[in-house]
Design a protein around this motif. Structure first.
Motif, short mmCIF file in Angstrom:
data_model
loop_
_atom_site.label_atom_id
_atom_site.label_comp_id
_atom_site.label_asym_id
_atom_site.label_seq_id
_atom_site.Cartn_x
_atom_site.Cartn_y
_atom_site.Cartn_z
N ILE A 40 36.69 34.09 40.56
CA ILE A 40 37.57 34.75 41.43
C ILE A 40 38.92 35.01 40.54
N THR A 41 39.59 35.87 41.45
CA THR A 41 41.04 36.45 40.73
C THR A 41 42.00 36.08 41.78
N VAL A 42 42.98 35.35 41.41
CA VAL A 42 44.20 35.43 42.30
C VAL A 42 44.97 36.15 42.22
N LEU A 43 45.78 37.10 43.32
CA LEU A 43 46.43 38.15 43.39
C LEU A 43 47.68 37.80 44.18
N ARG A 44 48.92 38.33 43.76
CA ARG A 44 50.09 38.15 44.44
C ARG A 44 50.41 39.80 44.85
N VAL A 45 50.51 40.11 46.14
CA VAL A 45 50.86 41.34 46.68
C VAL A 45 52.14 41.64 46.40
#
Length: 120
Positions: A93-98
């Motif tokens: 998985i990839t953890v993203l911050r918008v």
């Protein structure tokens, strides 16, 4: 302001500052990526729904980390046949911050044009 984004075969409702976990995307930690498949954009004044995508709308996110999700166990069994199979799987998985949602500006500009046309 919020948006509904499609990535990895799933849809996510995001707002600026949200942290989400999505299926693996290319990019190193600290890099910025753009999600172009925006299905809906909304704010306090209303929403804009795409057919199927909202034209010109983009969601920019920062990659926080690349990692593996928790392990799931896949267990198959056929009773009375001595058949048992146990397999584990960890999805990457990839953890993203918008960081930014773009696309509402076009909606406001279009609304101003219709107001000006109605005034004339």
């Amino acid at each position: 302001m919020f948006a509904v984004v499609k990535t990895g075969g799933k849809q996510y409702r995001v707002a600026e500052g949200d942290v989400i976990k999505v299926e693996k995307l290319d990019g190193e930690a600290g890099k910025s990526i753009t999600l172009d498949e925006v299905l809906m954009v909304g704010d306090a004044k209303g929403i804009k729904v795409g057919e199927p995508l909202v034209k010109g709308a983009k969601v920019t996110a920062e990659v926080l980390e690349q990692k593996k999700d928790k392990k799931i166990t896949v267990f198959k069994k056929k009773r009375r046949h001595n058949y048992r199979r146990k397999v584990g799987h960890r999805q990457e998985i990839t953890v993203l911050r918008v960081t930014k949602i773009a696309g509402a500006a076009a909606k406001k500009a279009a609304a101003k044009k219709t107001e000006e046309a109605a005034a004339e």
